[in-house]
Design a protein around this motif. Structure first.
Motif, short mmCIF file in Angstrom:
data_model
loop_
_atom_site.label_atom_id
_atom_site.label_comp_id
_atom_site.label_asym_id
_atom_site.label_seq_id
_atom_site.Cartn_x
_atom_site.Cartn_y
_atom_site.Cartn_z
N GLN A 506 -1.02 -3.67 -5.88
CA GLN A 506 -1.01 -2.60 -5.82
C GLN A 506 -3.15 -2.71 -5.50
O GLN A 506 -3.51 -1.67 -4.61
CB GLN A 506 -0.84 -1.32 -6.37
CG GLN A 506 -0.98 -0.41 -6.34
CD GLN A 506 -0.68 0.13 -5.37
OE1 GLN A 506 0.69 -0.31 -4.62
NE2 GLN A 506 -1.16 1.29 -3.77
N PRO A 507 -3.68 -3.26 -6.18
CA PRO A 507 -5.70 -2.51 -5.78
C PRO A 507 -5.93 -2.68 -4.76
O PRO A 507 -6.86 -2.21 -4.01
CB PRO A 507 -6.33 -2.87 -7.61
CG PRO A 507 -4.83 -3.85 -8.33
CD PRO A 507 -3.55 -3.78 -7.78
N VAL A 508 -5.36 -4.02 -4.44
CA VAL A 508 -5.46 -4.24 -3.15
C VAL A 508 -5.74 -3.43 -1.60
O VAL A 508 -6.01 -2.69 -0.84
CB VAL A 508 -5.10 -5.70 -3.03
CG1 VAL A 508 -5.78 -6.88 -1.39
CG2 VAL A 508 -6.17 -6.96 -3.95
N ILE A 509 -4.64 -3.34 -2.35
CA ILE A 509 -3.32 -2.11 -0.96
C ILE A 509 -4.31 -0.77 -1.12
O ILE A 509 -4.51 -0.42 -0.04
CB ILE A 509 -1.75 -1.97 -0.92
CG1 ILE A 509 -1.55 -3.32 -1.21
CG2 ILE A 509 -1.86 -0.76 -0.60
CD1 ILE A 509 0.01 -2.78 -1.54
N THR A 510 -4.54 -0.34 -2.06
CA THR A 510 -5.38 0.66 -2.58
C THR A 510 -7.11 0.54 -1.78
O THR A 510 -7.59 1.45 -0.97
CB THR A 510 -5.15 1.13 -3.82
OG1 THR A 510 -4.23 0.85 -4.72
CG2 THR A 510 -6.16 2.43 -4.15
N ALA A 511 -8.35 -0.28 -1.84
CA ALA A 511 -8.90 -1.29 -1.72
C ALA A 511 -8.96 -0.64 0.41
O ALA A 511 -9.86 -0.87 0.77
CB ALA A 511 -9.73 -2.17 -2.39
N ILE A 512 -8.17 -1.94 1.08
CA ILE A 512 -7.95 -2.31 1.68
C ILE A 512 -6.73 -1.70 2.66
O ILE A 512 -5.70 -1.99 2.68
CB ILE A 512 -7.39 -3.55 2.05
CG1 ILE A 512 -9.07 -4.28 1.41
CG2 ILE A 512 -8.33 -3.90 3.37
CD1 ILE A 512 -8.64 -5.87 0.91
#
Length: 578
Positions: A506-512
């Motif tokens: 989820q942090p990757v989806i939030t950032a990108i």
């Protein structure tokens, strides 16, 4: 009858004024010997008047009462006729202003008008300077305030009866439908006017010193305006309102995307705190309706009124509206305009002392100013009437929406936020935290820092900073539209990380996600503009224009091209079930 002889007076040396003073003191003891003749003569005239009045009273006995009643009635009638004029004189303290001095006194003596300057620069009266957007926003707020008070007489802020009270207003109360329509359209006009007003202030660089603080006040007014409109969205308690507020509550809870991924939600849960602060509970219910009602009818209007008062006051204290340095040369000297400083006789000045500081403005030339009364007030009244006309026309041709009673068990599909938040909802569909909080937070922070990063002087008070600024805005608009359309088309056609990799952290989806990618593209473009023009102002104009274009495109997509399950459709006719 023989005329009574006047007694011989004492021959004294008296002035004419002393003799007149002695006549006025008839019936009183004359203690000063110098006024003996005047007192004797005054007493004789008083005795003669009393004898004459007494004789007339005996002759007309029985009729004096009637005559007195008629006189009293006539005086009463005259006083009633003069009452409106006397009330106006008591309220406004001065008569009709016909001279510049009277107009200045009229402005100073009126509690509603004294926030205006006594004189206004003619540059500020040009319609291209402001387009009347600030006055239009204030006029729309007044309309919403008046119509909102009228609606409060019939609205009941309880889930069991809120929807039915709205139906009564819409279908039973005389003119209730029209008042509700007017309230809704005035609120929308207010949002549009505030957004456009902020854009106008930015593009004319009217945020520069000494107006930095007033720019921040305007930014706060924008936030409060959006909050005021959003809190009123729930009050009808229909399906549209219920599920729109549910979307807003989910956005407030979006920080759980990161806290859940990090496994710290049970210790640190800002998303849950924000959701409960907004709703008063975990779901949209009675507590949420009461909170939204109190915010909508009391707290936010008072905050808006306080900010408006400070905003108007700072406009005056900061020297009025921003204008270019050569505004007087562009305007020239208009015939019939009385300057503030007129040519006077030549004077000789003596040096009194030598002190540190600037010299006073001696020999200052004329200014292109006119009295605010009536020039500025006529312009404001014209904008006010135009705003009222637009709101009335929209209210007559379009009804405020009212769907079925709110049902928590039957989701609205598609569930859409208010139109001014649909751009964010488009980004939220990829990441609630990035689209609903991070990107909007960056935008608000950037807008607040603009006055303190742009310290240039050229182009203040001029649209786009001059002739070359128009080309920059046009080029930035083309780039901004192309970038947002390209990213959105790619995401709609091919999906995004979640569709490609189901187990993507989820942090990757939030950032990108599309929102952060669009913001990054705009930031890189603005930095290149800063380098090319060697100007921070040029970079700010480019970045602001790109974000405006992105906001417009995302809003249009959310309004017209998103259907059930937030899928993309070219037309509502393509929705399932049609």
């Amino acid at each position: 009858m023989h005329r009574q002889a006047r007694p011989a007076g004492v021959r004294v040396s008296l002035s004419w004024f002393a003799l007149r003073s002695g006549r006025k003191r008839t019936g009183r003891a004359c203690s000063q010997g110098a006024a003996v003749a005047g007192c004797l003569y005054g007493r004789q005239r008083s005795d003669h008047r009393r004898r004459r009045d007494g004789a007339a009273g005996h002759e007309g006995e029985g009729m004096s009462t009637t005559h007195g009643d008629r006189t009293a009635l006539r005086d009463l009638w005259n006083n009633l006729r003069a009452a409106p004029r006397r009330i106006a004189a008591a309220a406004f303290r001065t008569g009709a202003p016909v001279t510049d001095r009277a107009r200045s006194s009229f402005v100073f003596g009126n509690v509603f008008l004294h926030i205006h300057p006594v004189r206004t620069h003619r540059w500020s009266l040009r319609w291209t300077t402001t387009l009347g957007l600030g006055v239009a926003a204030a006029a729309a707020f007044i309309i919403t305030l008046v119509t909102g008070v009228l609606l409060m007489f019939y609205y009941k802020p309880y889930p069991d009866v809120a929807y039915h009270s709205i139906k009564d207003i819409h279908y039973v109360v005389p003119t209730g439908r029209f008042i509700r329509n007017l309230h809704r359209w005035a609120a929308n006009v207010m949002v549009i006017a505030v957004l456009a007003h902020m854009a106008r202030v930015f593009y004319t660089a009217a945020y520069r010193p000494p107006r930095e603080f007033n720019w921040l006040i305007g930014l706060a007014l924008l936030v409060v305006t959006l909050a005021l409109s959003f809190t009123g969205y729930l009050l009808p308690w229909d399906q549209l309102a219920y599920w729109a507020i549910t979307i807003g509550a989910n956005i407030a809870q979006s920080p759980r995307e990161l806290t859940d991924a990090l496994g710290i939600t049970h210790v640190f849960d800002p998303g849950g705190f924000l959701r409960e602060l907004l709703l008063g509970s975990d779901t949209v219910g009675e507590e949420a309706l009461i909170r939204f009602y109190v915010l909508h009818v009391m707290i936010l209007p008072l905050a808006l009124l306080a900010l408006l008062a400070v905003h108007f006051w700072r406009i005056r204290k900061d020297g009025g509206l921003a204008r270019p340095a050569d505004a007087d040369q562009r305007l020239g000297n208009a015939a019939g305009i009385s300057p503030v400083f007129t040519a006077g006789p030549v004077k000789t000045y003596h040096l009194a002392a030598v002190v540190e500081g600037r010299t006073p403005a001696v020999g200052q030339g004329p200014e292109n100013t006119v009295p605010s009364m009536p020039h500025l007030f006529i312009a404001e009244c014209a904008v006010l009437m135009l705003t009222v006309f637009i709101c009335l026309a929209l209210s007559l041709v379009s009804d405020a929406p009212l769907k079925e009673l709110a049902n928590p068990n039957v989701p609205e599909n598609p569930a859409k936020a208010p139109w001014y938040f649909l751009g964010l909802q488009e980004l939220v569909s990829y990441s609630a935290l990035a689209g609903g909080m991070i990107v909007p937070g960056i935008v608000v922070l950037g807008l607040g820092l603009i006055p303190f990063l742009d310290r240039e002087n050229a182009g203040s008070g001029t649209w786009f900073g001059g002739p070359g600024g128009g080309r920059l805005v046009l080029g930035s608009a083309v780039f901004g539209l192309a970038a947002v359309l390209a990213v959105e088309a790619f995401a709609i056609r091919f999906g995004w990380l979640r569709q490609w990799y189901a187990h993507m952290p989820q942090p990757v989806i939030t950032a990108i996600n599309p929102g952060t990618v669009i913001a990054l593209i705009y930031a890189v473009y603005s930095l290149r503009v800063v380098k090319h023009y060697a100007s921070a102002r040029a970079g700010a104009v480019a970045l602001f224009t790109c974000f405006v274009c992105g906001f417009v495109v995302l809003t249009v997509i959310g309004v017209h091209f998103r259907g059930p399950n937030w899928a993309f459709y070219w037309s509502p006719a393509e929705w399932p079930g049609h």
